[in-house]
Design a protein around this motif. Structure first.
Motif, PDB file in Angstrom:
ATOM      1  N   ALA A 262       0.832  -1.210   0.000  1.00 54.73           N
ATOM      2  CA  ALA A 262       0.000   0.000   0.000  1.00 54.73           C
ATOM      3  C   ALA A 262       0.862   1.253   0.000  1.00 54.73           C
ATOM      4  O   ALA A 262       0.522   2.263  -0.641  1.00 54.73           O
ATOM      5  N   ARG A 265       2.744   1.781  -3.486  1.00 54.64           N
ATOM      6  CA  ARG A 265       1.749   2.122  -4.511  1.00 54.64           C
ATOM      7  C   ARG A 265       1.044   3.436  -4.188  1.00 54.64           C
ATOM      8  O   ARG A 265       0.221   3.903  -4.956  1.00 54.64           O
ATOM      9  N   SER A 267      -1.270   3.971  -2.069  1.00 54.98           N
ATOM     10  CA  SER A 267      -2.709   3.724  -2.016  1.00 54.98           C
ATOM     11  C   SER A 267      -3.198   3.640  -0.578  1.00 54.98           C
ATOM     12  O   SER A 267      -4.097   2.869  -0.257  1.00 54.98           O
ATOM     13  N   THR A 268      -2.596   4.437   0.302  1.00 53.31           N
ATOM     14  CA  THR A 268      -2.986   4.442   1.703  1.00 53.31           C
ATOM     15  C   THR A 268      -3.003   5.866   2.244  1.00 53.31           C
ATOM     16  O   THR A 268      -2.196   6.708   1.808  1.00 53.31           O
ATOM     17  N   MET A 382      -7.435   4.539   0.807  1.00 54.23           N
ATOM     18  CA  MET A 382      -6.793   5.717   0.213  1.00 54.23           C
ATOM     19  C   MET A 382      -7.066   6.967   1.050  1.00 54.23           C
ATOM     20  O   MET A 382      -6.188   7.796   1.268  1.00 54.23           O
TER      21      MET A 382
END
Length: 448
Positions: A262, A265, A267-268, A382
């Motif tokens: 995460a 990427r 994406s957190t 996200m």
């Protein structure tokens, strides 16, 4: 009689053969995991047999590197010809894969060359008939609690006994047998339009540590009965107490949010959170992979990297991420030994006293919502936004008033983490995570 067809030494020899085949093929490095397992699963419903399943499986997974090109292949055949064919398949995939500068085996100094025995295997020599009897006893105990328990979704007994060996061309080789055994039941209370279900289970590596079938059945029945005649609530903001079985999910949300995949990427919502205050100062989260016999114990991770006890959160400050070799390299960091997941996480508060049992936690909340079931997967990692269907109980002055259903609880994980008021002494372990009930100061409750 052994639960396994192969000895650990035989699996190690197969692993070394695979690495030799990969080297002969021209691979610059390689890794392999070989495993086998047996299982028994039985289910009963209203005392009648519903399912009997037995499984015996095995597999080999090979990762081959040509420089920093990587290929993977697997097989369930341990013959020499099949192992060579699996290596060939992985090699051919690697040939046509783009190079990745983060791909490759862990650094040799990170590998666990002398893994210790953590006593993770406890055979359960149980026949199908004995397993069925245990399931029937468990379900019968739930029916015996109250005449309003007339049905169930069934009771089951699950026996799993497996072993593996992992090895790589950097010199690591290690493996061990492990077990997991479970008894569960899901009774249904009431009838017609006024039915409620609940469930309970006990799961252990050592079958001698499983709760008694009768105790599991009785507690599951009491939970189902307590939910009868549930009401709806109007929309409001209030404190929320997550019952311990659900509270472990909040730890899972944290782990997901600060895991390597995460993070690299992006994406957190917890990017660049290392060294920052994410919980109140009374909160600690420790990881201890070396607890003898525990569900989340392992001397090394999925790549052979040595595991270590550490503080993930200390005084509310995030001390470490959960990283594999690959994700660590993507982030310019070092692996934390978490390829394959977390190990024995304990979520605690320095404010918790031994007297802070479940009843004490209700009193601490005063008036608010006790959540005992969550539905759906309403977490946006996200943004941290959290919105999930829920049911549970409305509490006033520290006393449960009535069950509630068809509501939604909502908030943001950042706020929820920072508003943890207390963690109960009603500690429960589910999988690799352990916590008591968790009291959050304020959340939005959407109802009528």
């Amino acid at each position: 009689m052994s639960a396994f067809t192969y000895s650990q030494d035989q699996l190690k020899q197969l692993a070394q053969d695979v690495l030799r085949f990969a080297s002969n093929k021209g691979a610059t490095s390689a890794a392999v995991e070989i495993s086998e397992g047996t299982g028994l699963s039985v289910g009963v419903r209203r005392s009648k047999i519903e399912t009997i399943e037995q499984n015996k499986d095995k597999g080999v997974g090979v990762t081959v590197y040509i420089g920093q090109q990587r290929g993977n292949a697997s097989s369930s055949d341990f013959s020499v010809e099949a192992l060579k064919a699996t290596v060939d398949a992985a090699y051919n995939i690697a040939r046509f894969t783009a190079a990745d500068d983060c791909a490759g085996l862990p650094d040799a100094d990170m590998l666990e060359m002398q893994p210790r025995d953590l006593k993770l295997f406890h055979a359960w020599k149980i026949s199908t008939e004995e397993a069925l009897t245990i399931a029937q006893r468990c379900e019968a105990a739930s029916f015996a609690v109250d005449a309003r328990i007339k049905n169930s979704e069934g009771a089951g007994v699950y026996v799993n006994q497996s072993q593996f060996v992992a090895a790589n061309s950097a010199g690591f080789i290690g493996g061990y047998p492990f077990s997991r055994h479970t008894i569960s039941v899901a009774p249904i209370a009431g009838r017609g339009a006024h039915m409620q279900r609940d469930y309970w289970y006990s799961s252990q590596r050592n079958p001698k540590k499983l709760a008694a079938p009768e105790a599991i059945g009785q507690y599951a029945a009491e939970r189902a009965l307590s939910r009868l005649h549930a009401r709806k609530l109007s929309t409001r903001k209030c404190p929320v107490l997550f019952e311990a079985p659900l509270a472990v999910g909040l730890i899972g949300a944290l782990v997901h949010s600060v895991s390597g995949g995460a993070l690299y990427r992006r994406s957190t919502f917890m990017l660049d959170s290392l060294g920052k205050q994410i919980f109140p100062k009374h909160i600690q989260l420790t990881e201890d992979p070396h607890i003898i016999g525990a569900a989340g114990s392992s001397a090394f991770d999925g790549e052979g990297v040595k595991t270590q006890k550490r503080d993930v959160v200390h005084n509310g400050v995030l001390q470490g991420y959960f990283l594999s070799t690959y994700s660590a390299r993507k982030l310019g960091m070092k692996t934390t030994g978490n390829s394959g997941g977390s190990h024995n996480l304990a979520f605690t508060s320095s404010l918790t006293k031994s007297r802070d049992n479940f009843a004490a936690m209700l009193k601490k909340m005063g008036t608010g919502l006790l959540v005992t079931e969550l539905m759906g997967d309403g977490v946006n990692y996200m943004t941290g936004d959290y919105s999930r269907g829920a049911s549970g109980f409305w509490v006033e002055n520290g006393v449960i008033q009535y069950p509630v259903e068809e509501i939604t609880i909502a908030g943001n994980l950042s706020d929820m983490f920072s508003q943890i008021v207390a963690i109960g002494a009603d500690t429960l372990t589910r999988g690799t995570k352990q916590t008591g009930s968790i009291l959050i100061e304020n959340m939005t409750l959407a109802g009528n």
